[in-house]
Design a protein around this motif. Structure first.
Motif, PDB file in Angstrom:
ATOM      1  N   LYS A 167       0.939  -1.054   0.010  1.00 16.70           N
ATOM      2  CA  LYS A 167       0.079   0.049   0.053  1.00 16.70           C
ATOM      3  C   LYS A 167       1.073   1.147   0.043  1.00 16.70           C
ATOM      4  N   ARG A 173       2.116   5.174   0.354  1.00 17.93           N
ATOM      5  CA  ARG A 173       1.814   6.179   1.119  1.00 17.93           C
ATOM      6  C   ARG A 173       0.593   7.104   0.650  1.00 17.93           C
ATOM      7  N   ASP A 174      -0.248   7.679   1.231  1.00 12.18           N
ATOM      8  CA  ASP A 174      -1.226   8.088   0.790  1.00 12.18           C
ATOM      9  C   ASP A 174      -1.708   9.644   1.743  1.00 12.18           C
ATOM     10  N   ALA A 175      -0.818   9.482   2.827  1.00 11.41           N
ATOM     11  CA  ALA A 175      -1.373  10.632   3.659  1.00 11.41           C
ATOM     12  C   ALA A 175      -0.789  12.089   3.342  1.00 11.41           C
ATOM     13  N   GLU A 209       0.146  15.110   8.311  1.00  8.55           N
ATOM     14  CA  GLU A 209       0.876  14.189   9.302  1.00  8.55           C
ATOM     15  C   GLU A 209       2.237  14.536   9.545  1.00  8.55           C
ATOM     16  N   MET A 264      12.662   8.223  13.314  1.00  3.91           N
ATOM     17  CA  MET A 264      13.218   7.261  14.237  1.00  3.91           C
ATOM     18  C   MET A 264      14.359   7.864  14.818  1.00  3.91           C
ATOM     19  N   PRO A 306      -8.946   6.316   4.268  1.00  5.84           N
ATOM     20  CA  PRO A 306      -8.403   6.782   3.236  1.00  5.84           C
ATOM     21  C   PRO A 306      -7.438   8.167   3.637  1.00  5.84           C
ATOM     22  N   ASN A 307      -6.494   8.293   2.754  1.00  2.00           N
ATOM     23  CA  ASN A 307      -5.400   9.371   2.717  1.00  2.00           C
ATOM     24  C   ASN A 307      -4.699   9.393   4.354  1.00  2.00           C
ATOM     25  N   THR A 308      -4.558   8.357   5.075  1.00  2.00           N
ATOM     26  CA  THR A 308      -3.862   8.304   6.286  1.00  2.00           C
ATOM     27  C   THR A 308      -2.522   7.618   6.645  1.00  2.00           C
ATOM     28  N   TRP A 309      -2.496   6.604   5.426  1.00  2.00           N
ATOM     29  CA  TRP A 309      -1.244   5.614   5.469  1.00  2.00           C
ATOM     30  C   TRP A 309      -0.051   6.238   5.322  1.00  2.00           C
ATOM     31  N   ILE A 310       0.843   5.891   6.216  1.00  2.00           N
ATOM     32  CA  ILE A 310       2.381   6.033   5.958  1.00  2.00           C
ATOM     33  C   ILE A 310       3.023   4.963   6.270  1.00  2.00           C
ATOM     34  N   TYR A 367      -4.682   5.967  10.208  1.00  2.00           N
ATOM     35  CA  TYR A 367      -5.886   6.246  11.104  1.00  2.00           C
ATOM     36  C   TYR A 367      -6.882   4.988  10.858  1.00  2.00           C
ATOM     37  N   LEU A 401      -5.358   7.008  15.526  1.00  2.00           N
ATOM     38  CA  LEU A 401      -4.103   6.422  14.759  1.00  2.00           C
ATOM     39  C   LEU A 401      -3.383   5.139  15.653  1.00  2.00           C
ATOM     40  N   TYR A 411       8.727   2.335  17.370  1.00  2.00           N
ATOM     41  CA  TYR A 411       8.082   3.858  17.038  1.00  2.00           C
ATOM     42  C   TYR A 411       6.601   3.955  17.904  1.00  2.00           C
TER      43      TYR A 411
END
Lengths: 471, 258
Positions: free
Chosen positions: A456, A458-460, A465, A470, B35-39, B82, B87, B116
C-alpha cells in the motif's frame, strides 16, 4: 554387614566436610538398601573415585578430588572390602524417596542436601558408543589391546610396539578432534554419553538443592531447576535434562519440555529475581515437545511469555548450550546477557533432518543442511550470536566430563564477574542491545517498483501528518 | 470452488461454512485504514543472505523470485494510519511471500514498528500469518523472536501500552511462540490454523493421527488460549471499540492524544 542390594553412592565433587577431613562412608542397614555417603574435602584428589571405579558396577563421571588424607585412604580400603562382599543386584527399583529409611549417626554429619537429590550415579557401566568418525581410533585401540594380551600370555616384551601404537592413537585423536566437521560436531552434541545438565552441576557446585514444580499442577521432568553455590556464591540453575540411558530418557521425555516446564522455569526465574540470585541456564534439548497435550496447554504461549519476561529480569543471566539447542525450545530459557556454547554443541532453528525434509524434500540431505545452516559454536560466534566458545577436552566432553565442567565453570565465573559490576538498569539495556543487533538486513537501496506493487503506497497528506522520525 | 469475484466481495470468506481463506496483506490494510492516512515504514528493508545459503536454489535467487511473484519486498508491511479516527500502528504479515516466514527483515521491521509505537504511544496491532522462522537464515532468524519479544517487553510491561494480535490462517512456529501469543488481547479469525508444532510433526512424534479440528481457532478458544474470535467483516469496528474501551480507563490517565 548384610546388604542385599547394590549400594548407591553419591559423592559431591566439592562438598565441604564438616570435620575438615574426608570421612568414611557410613553404612546403615536399612532392610533392602544400604546407604553410603562420602563427604569429601573440596580439594581432595581422585583417590576415592579411582579406587571405587576399580570395583564393578560403579560409574562416576569423574567427580574428582584432590589429595586424600591417610585416614580417608584407610576408609576407602575398608569400604572396598565391604563392597566386594556385598551381593550385587541390578539397579532397577525406584525407591520412593532418595534417602535411606534409617539414618546412621555418621549420615547426619555434614550437609543433608545430598540426601535430597534423586540424581545418583548409574549402577551399570554404560556400553561404549563409537561415533562413525572414531572407527579408525577403535581399530588402533583393538590392536593395542591384542598386543597387550599377547604380551601377557606369552610373557614377551611388546612395549615398543604398544608405545608406537599408543603414540599413533594419540596423534590421530588429536588430528580428528582438532578438525571436526559440522556433521561430526552434531553427532558429538547428540552423543548418548555426553554429560547432562545435572552432571555438570554436580561437578561445578559446592552445594546443590533441586527445587520443583510450577505450582499449577505439574512438575515437568524435562526441565530441572534449583539453587546452588559456586565458590561460595549462590546462583539459580535452570536447564534441560537429558537421560543417561533409555529409561531415564523416557522419564525426562528426551529433554523436550512441555508448557509446564517453561512455566516452572519462569516461576524459578522470578523467584531468583525476587531474592537476588543470578540465573545460569543450560540448554540441551532437541526442541520443545510436539504433542497434543502440549499444544492444548499453550506451548507457544508459554515460550512467548518466557521470552518476554526474561528481558525484564533484573539479575544477570548467562546461558550455556551444553548439547543441542533446539529452536524455540532452547530460546525459551535462553534470552541472556551472555551466551556461551561448549565447543561441540549446536544451536539450530530447525533440526537438520526437518530442514532437509522441507527444503531439499528428502531426509537424506541432512548432512548438507547441517553444513548450510551454520549451527556449530564457532560459526555462531562469527555471526555474533554467541559470545564465547568454551573449549572441551580432547575427545569431547563425554571423554572427560570433569574437565569439561571445570572449563565451563571458569568461563561462567569470568563472565559473571563482569556482569555483577553492572547495575540492573544497565543490565537490562545491555541484554536488549545484545539481541537488538542480531539480524542482517539490506536497506537504503531503492527497490525495483515491481517488487513493491502489492504494497500500500503512502497516501497521507504531506502537510497533515508528522513523518515518521526514528530517533 | 469459489468464484474469485464473489470471494473477494465477501472478503475471502466462504459463504457456506464461514471459512476464512488467507488474504493478501494489501487486501487487509486497504479497508481497515481510513483513506489518505497511511504512512508506510521501512518499505525498502529486505533480507540479506547472511549464511550464503543454497539448497535447491540459492537464498538470494529465492528472495528475488518471491519478490517478483508476489510484488512484495518482504513478508510484512508496517506503517501507521488512522482507523475510524484512531491513529494505530499496524503490521500485517503476508503468507504469500515465502510462506510468511520470519527472517531478519521481518524481525527488524516489526521491531522498528514497536519502537516507533513506543515512542509515539500508539496502540499496536500485528496481524500474524506465518509458517515459522526462515530456515535459510538459520539461528539469526531464531533470534528475531527474542528481538521482537524484547521490544514488546519495553512496550507492554514498562510503558503499559496496548498490543492487539490478530492470528490468521495459518500462524505457526516461531511467530506463535513469540509475538503472536503475547497480545494483551488475542483475536483469531474463524477456523484459523494456529499451532506451535505442525500437524505432521505431531503425528510423527506420537505415531498417531491428530484429531480433526485440533489446532483450529475454535479449539484454542475452548482451551482458553484466545480472547476473541471475530469475523473478518467486523475486525475494523472491533479494533476501534477496543481502543475506546482501553482509553476510557478512569484510573490510569494515559498521555495519548489520538
Amino acid at each position: 554387614m548384610e546388604a542385599t542390594c547394590l549400594p548407591r553412592i553419591y559423592v559431591s565433587a566439592s562438598a565441604k566436610a564438616s570435620s575438615g577431613l574426608a570421612s568414611c562412608a557410613s553404612t546403615s542397614n536399612t532392610g533392602n538398601s544400604s546407604w553410603r555417603r562420602f563427604s569429601c574435602l573440596r580439594n581432595s584428589r581422585i583417590g576415592v573415585m579411582e579406587s571405587l571405579q576399580m570395583s564393578q558396577n560403579f560409574e562416576f563421571n569423574n567427580w574428582r578430588h584432590t589429595k586424600m588424607s591417610k585416614k580417608s585412604v584407610a576408609c576407602v580400603q575398608v569400604l572396598r572390602a565391604k563392597l566386594n562382599d556385598t551381593e550385587r543386584k541390578t539397579h532397577d527399583d525406584d525407591d520412593e524417596y532418595p534417602w535411606p529409611q534409617k539414618f546412621g549417626t555418621e549420615d547426619l554429619e555434614g550437609s543433608p542436601l545430598p540426601f535430597l537429590s534423586r540424581f545418583k550415579p548409574l549402577p551399570n557401566k554404560p556400553k561404549t558408543v563409537t561415533l562413525p568418525f572414531e572407527i579408525p581410533l577403535l581399530e588402533i585401540e583393538k590392536n593395542i589391546n591384542k598386543i597387550r594380551e599377547t604380551a601377557k600370555a606369552t610373557g614377551m616384551d611388546f612395549s615398543e610396539q604398544v608405545n608406537e601404537l599408543q603414540r599413533k592413537y594419540d596423534e590421530m585423536r588429536k588430528e580428528l578432534y582438532g578438525q571436526l566437521s559440522p556433521v561430526q560436531r552434531l553427532s558429538v552434541a547428540r552423543h548418548p554419553h555426553r554429560p547432562t545438565f545435572l552432571e555438570h552441576i554436580l561437578n561445578i557446585t559446592d552445594k546443590w538443592l533441586e527445587l520443583h514444580g510450577d505450582r499449577a499442577g505439574c512438575d515437568d521432568p524435562a526441565i530441572v531447576t534449583g539453587i546452588g553455590t559456586i565458590d561460595g556464591m549462590s546462583f539459580m540453575f535452570i536447564g534441560h535434562q537429558k537421560g543417561r540411558n533409555t529409561k531415564e530418557n523416557i522419564y525426562r521425555n528426551f529433554a523436550m519440555p512441555g508448557p509446564e516446564g517453561y512455566r516452572k522455569a519462569l516461576r524459578m526465574m522470578r523467584h531468583a529475581e525476587h531474592h537476588g540470585f543470578p540465573i545460569l541456564t543450560f540448554v540441551d534439548t532437541p526442541g520443545a515437545y510436539a504433542g497434543l497435550h502440549a499444544e492444548e496447554h499453550g506451548q507457544g504461549e508459554a515460550i512467548a511469555k518466557n521470552l518476554r519476561e526474561m528481558f525484564g529480569l533484573r539479575v544477570p543471566i548467562i546461558t550455556t548450550v551444553i548439547g543441542e539447542g533446539g529452536s524455540g525450545g532452547a530460546l525459551g530459557i535462553g534470552c541472556c546477557d551472555k551466551m556461551l556454547m561448549l565447543e561441540n554443541s549446536v544451536y539450530f532453528v530447525a533440526s537438520p533432518e526437518a530442514c532437509a525434509a522441507i527444503l531439499w524434500r528428502t531426509a537424506d540431505a541432512a548432512p548438507k543442511a547441517t553444513e548450510a545452516m551454520k549451527i556449530t559454536a564457532h560459526e555462531l560466534v562469527e555471526l555474533d550470536v554467541v559470545d564465547e566458545v568454551v573449549k572441551e577436552p580432547l575427545g569431547g566432553a563425554h571423554g572427560d566430563p570433569y574437565s569439561a565442567s571445570q572449563n565451563l565453570k571458569e568461563a561462567i565465573m569470568r563472565h559473571m564477574k563482569d556482569l555483577l559490576k553492572l547495575d540492573p538498569d544497565s543490565l537490562l539495556k545491555h541484554r536488549k542491545a545484545k539481541f537488538r543487533k542480531i539480524g542482517a538486513v539490506q536497506e537504503g537501496v531503492k527497490l525495483d517498483p515491481r517488487f513493491k506493487r502489492k504494497m500500500k503506497p503512502r497516501d497521507a497528506h504531506l502537510d497533515g501528518e508528522q513523518p515518521p522520525q526514528m530517533t | 470452488m469459489l468464484h474469485i469475484k464473489f470471494s473477494k466481495q465477501n472478503k475471502s470468506v466462504c459463504e457456506e461454512r464461514g471459512n476464512h481463506l488467507s488474504m493478501d496483506s494489501m487486501e487487509r490494510i486497504e479497508p481497515s485504514i481510513d483513506p489518505n492516512t497511511w504512512i508506510p515504514l521501512d518499505e525498502d528493508t529486505i533480507s540479506k543472505d547472511v549464511l550464503s545459503f543454497c539448497d535447491e536454489e540459492s537464498y538470494e535467487n529465492r528472495l528475488i523470485r518471491s519478490q517478483e511473484k508476489t510484488g512484495l519486498p518482504e513478508a510484512v508491511q508496517t506503517g501507521i494510519g488512522y482507523s475510524n479516527g484512531t491513529l494505530i500502528a499496524p503490521g500485517v504479515m503476508d503468507f504469500q511471500f515465502m510462506g510468511g516466514s520470519m527472517g531478519s527483515a521481518v524481525g527488524e521491521k516489526i521491531t522498528r514498528l514497536i519502537e516507533y509505537a513506543t515512542q509515539k504511544l500508539l496502540p499496536l496491532v500485528l496481524v500474524c500469518a506465518s509458517g515459522g522462522a526462515r530456515m535459510q537464515e538459520g539461528t539469526v532468524s531464531l533470534m528475531q523472536m527474542a528481538k521482537i519479544s524484547s521490544a514488546l517487553h519495553y512496550y507492554q510491561v514498562q510503558k503499559k501500552l496496548l498490543y492487539i494480535s490478530i492470528l490468521t490462517y495459518p500462524t505457526t512456529g516461531g511467530v506463535t511462540a513469540s509475538f503472536g501469543m503475547l497480545g494483551d488481547i488475542i483475536i483469531a479469525e474463524s477456523k484459523a490454523y494456529i499451532a506451535f508444532a505442525g500437524k505432521r510433526v505431531i503425528e510423527e512424534t506420537l505415531g498417531q493421527k491428530v484429531p480433526d479440528g485440533f489446532q483450529l481457532a475454535e479449539a484454542l478458544f475452548e482451551n482458553g488460549l484466545l480472547d476473541l474470535i471475530v469475523p473478518r467483516i467486523l475486525i475494523k469496528g472491533v479494533l476501534s471499540e477496543i481502543s475506546d474501551l482501553y482509553s476510557s480507563v478512569p484510573y490510569k490517565k494515559k498521555l495519548v492524544i489520538y
